[in-house]
Design an enzyme around this catalytic site. Structure first.
Site, PDB file in Angstrom:
ATOM      1  N   HIS A  64       0.826  -1.224   0.000  1.00 50.09           N
ATOM      2  CA  HIS A  64       0.000   0.000   0.000  1.00 50.09           C
ATOM      3  C   HIS A  64       0.852   1.261   0.000  1.00 50.09           C
ATOM      4  O   HIS A  64       1.884   1.347   0.658  1.00 50.09           O
ATOM      5  CB  HIS A  64      -1.058  -0.015   1.105  1.00 50.09           C
ATOM      6  CG  HIS A  64      -0.589   0.091   2.525  1.00 50.09           C
ATOM      7  ND1 HIS A  64      -0.402   1.295   3.163  1.00 50.09           N
ATOM      8  CD2 HIS A  64      -0.318  -0.857   3.457  1.00 50.09           C
ATOM      9  CE1 HIS A  64      -0.029   1.071   4.423  1.00 50.09           C
ATOM     10  NE2 HIS A  64       0.039  -0.218   4.625  1.00 50.09           N
ATOM     11  N   ASP A 166       5.675   2.369   7.010  1.00 45.21           N
ATOM     12  CA  ASP A 166       4.430   1.628   6.768  1.00 45.21           C
ATOM     13  C   ASP A 166       3.660   2.414   5.706  1.00 45.21           C
ATOM     14  O   ASP A 166       3.031   3.409   6.042  1.00 45.21           O
ATOM     15  CB  ASP A 166       3.643   1.512   8.081  1.00 45.21           C
ATOM     16  CG  ASP A 166       2.258   0.915   7.910  1.00 45.21           C
ATOM     17  OD1 ASP A 166       1.948   0.409   6.835  1.00 45.21           O
ATOM     18  OD2 ASP A 166       1.470   0.981   8.884  1.00 45.21           O
ATOM     19  N   GLU A 196      -5.301   1.662   2.295  1.00 45.42           N
ATOM     20  CA  GLU A 196      -5.214   0.520   3.214  1.00 45.42           C
ATOM     21  C   GLU A 196      -5.487   0.964   4.638  1.00 45.42           C
ATOM     22  O   GLU A 196      -6.181   0.301   5.406  1.00 45.42           O
ATOM     23  CB  GLU A 196      -3.816  -0.120   3.128  1.00 45.42           C
ATOM     24  CG  GLU A 196      -3.702  -1.479   3.828  1.00 45.42           C
ATOM     25  CD  GLU A 196      -3.322  -1.407   5.306  1.00 45.42           C
ATOM     26  OE1 GLU A 196      -3.376  -2.432   5.985  1.00 45.42           O
ATOM     27  OE2 GLU A 196      -2.990  -0.305   5.800  1.00 45.42           O
ATOM     28  N   GLU A 197      -4.934   2.113   4.999  1.00 45.42           N
ATOM     29  CA  GLU A 197      -4.990   2.559   6.398  1.00 45.42           C
ATOM     30  C   GLU A 197      -6.391   2.971   6.845  1.00 45.42           C
ATOM     31  O   GLU A 197      -6.631   3.157   8.028  1.00 45.42           O
ATOM     32  CB  GLU A 197      -4.012   3.730   6.621  1.00 45.42           C
ATOM     33  CG  GLU A 197      -2.550   3.377   6.400  1.00 45.42           C
ATOM     34  CD  GLU A 197      -1.950   2.470   7.471  1.00 45.42           C
ATOM     35  OE1 GLU A 197      -2.667   2.084   8.403  1.00 45.42           O
ATOM     36  OE2 GLU A 197      -0.755   2.145   7.348  1.00 45.42           O
ATOM     37  N   ASP A 219       3.655  -6.044   3.848  1.00 47.09           N
ATOM     38  CA  ASP A 219       3.359  -4.947   4.785  1.00 47.09           C
ATOM     39  C   ASP A 219       4.296  -5.049   5.983  1.00 47.09           C
ATOM     40  O   ASP A 219       5.028  -6.031   6.125  1.00 47.09           O
ATOM     41  CB  ASP A 219       1.891  -5.020   5.233  1.00 47.09           C
ATOM     42  CG  ASP A 219       1.302  -3.649   5.573  1.00 47.09           C
ATOM     43  OD1 ASP A 219       2.047  -2.764   6.062  1.00 47.09           O
ATOM     44  OD2 ASP A 219       0.089  -3.460   5.366  1.00 47.09           O
ATOM     45  N   HIS A 305       3.178   3.321  13.114  1.00 44.17           N
ATOM     46  CA  HIS A 305       2.245   4.452  13.209  1.00 44.17           C
ATOM     47  C   HIS A 305       2.776   5.556  14.132  1.00 44.17           C
ATOM     48  O   HIS A 305       2.006   6.206  14.844  1.00 44.17           O
ATOM     49  CB  HIS A 305       0.841   4.001  13.623  1.00 44.17           C
ATOM     50  CG  HIS A 305       0.123   3.270  12.522  1.00 44.17           C
ATOM     51  ND1 HIS A 305      -1.230   3.061  12.512  1.00 44.17           N
ATOM     52  CD2 HIS A 305       0.589   2.712  11.375  1.00 44.17           C
ATOM     53  CE1 HIS A 305      -1.567   2.392  11.407  1.00 44.17           C
ATOM     54  NE2 HIS A 305      -0.469   2.168  10.709  1.00 44.17           N
TER      55      HIS A 305
HETATM   56 CO    CO Z   1      -0.372   0.929   8.916  1.00 45.77          CO
HETATM   57 ZN    ZN Z   2       0.665  -1.036   6.467  1.00 49.40          ZN
END
Ligand code: CO
Ligand code: ZN
Length: 330
Positions: A64, A166, A196-197, A219, A305
């Site tokens: 992603h 990420d 995706e998030e 991922d 994150h």
């Molecule tokens: Co993420």
């Molecule tokens: Zn991710």
């Protein structure tokens, strides 16, 4: 070079739903190495490298492009911006951060005094240096999105940190896979997915149109090797992780085992990942149409994150070797 590709991708602006700059960056990196490239209605960049065997399989890889951010919900009379989260943001981690908008406007994200309440998104504001709403609106409109300002630094010999690790590390891995695949027997479809998030949205429609025989999501996963953190049982620098299960999917045993076998044959240490939470594009691929055998390759990542997500380049190198062998064996 994996590290250079990663660095290039980390610099691109791209919160969920605004991934076009990342897609352009990917296109520039891989156009010479694929047979076709297209962007679909959700902004997914879908590239194909055709296999030499007409009876070969169609393998879809998904990484992603989007990362977490902040959307402007309200502009106050004194020029401060109020925001909501785009994806999984922890307000505590967001306090006192340097953020940037698509047009380059920079800001400080800060928290107002709390008066006994736990910190929530509603307590945060962005200071872009404006002294009135009118002045702020010359730079930023309601609905615009900010992200943690791009940053890149190295920790020791093998590790790198950045806000968008990420999932740009997976985008880098997928780019390099497409560069290194030399006349594959099986067809490889690379999906650089969107949103995706905010709920694995891009990969869902991409998997539907791609109709793969096998799916692999790439991922980051969480880590279990810092003070007082032991789960998941995954460590940085001990190799890429092959997912067994997370909250969104149980990996298809045949695909998972083929990934472990590819690792062994490629001489790459691989870790087994059981994540009690989280999800990836793998779930969307696996549940597409009548179902697709799917696995997920995870890059162990600390502080996921946060503005300083850390990975180990040895896990990236191992991941690349594993995937090359996987495509060869499929
Ligand atoms: Co993420
Ligand atoms: Zn991710």
């Amino acid at each position: 070079m994996l590290r250079d590709t990663l660095k290039t991708l980390l610099a691109a602006y791209g919160p969920s739903g605004k991934e076009n700059t990342v897609a352009e960056t990917v296109k520039n990196l891989i156009s010479a190495h694929v047979d076709s490239m297209r962007v679909d209605a959700l902004g997914n960049l879908i590239v194909e490298k055709l296999g030499s065997d007409e009876n070969g399989k169609r393998i879809m890889f998904s990484a992603h492009m989007d990362h977490i951010g902040f959307v402007v919900t309200h502009i106050e009379d004194n020029g401060y911006l109020r925001v909501n989260n785009v994806g999984g943001i922890n307000p505590q981690i967001s306090n006192a951060r340097h953020v940037v908008f698509e047009n380059g406007t920079e800001g400080v994200l800060y928290c107002q005094p709390l008066k006994g309440e736990a910190m929530m998104m509603k307590h945060l504001f962005i200071d872009i240096g404006a002294e009135s709403r009118e002045e702020a609106e010359k730079l930023v409109q309601l609905g615009d999105m900010a992200v943690y300002a791009p940053d890149y630094f190295e920790l020791g010999e093998h590790r790198v940190a950045s806000p968008a690790m990420d999932d740009r590390c997976a985008c880098a891995l997928l780019c390099e896979l497409l560069m290194y695949l030399d006349d594959p027997r099986n067809t490889v479809v690379g999906v650089f997915s969107t949103q995706e998030e905010v709920g694995i949205r891009g990969a869902k429609v991409a998997a539907y149109s791609v109709q793969p025989d096998i799916g692999i999501a790439i991922d980051v996963t969480a880590w279990g090797d810092t003070p007082d953190v032991t789960l998941p049982s995954v460590q940085l620098g001990k190799g890429p992780a092959v997912k067994f299960m997370d909250a969104s999917m149980v990996a298809t045993p045949a695909v998972r085992d083929a990934m472990l076998k590819a690792a062994e044959e490629a001489g790459v240490p691989a870790q087994r990942e059981v994540l009690p939470f989280g999800g990836t594009d793998g779930a969307a691929i696996q549940h597409s149409r009548a179902g697709v055998p799917t696995g997920t390759l995870s890059i162990p990542c600390r502080y996921v994150h946060s503005p300083a997500e850390v990975i180990d380049m040895r896990d990236m190198e191992g991941g690349l070797k594993l995937l090359l062998k996987f495509v060869e064996n499929a």
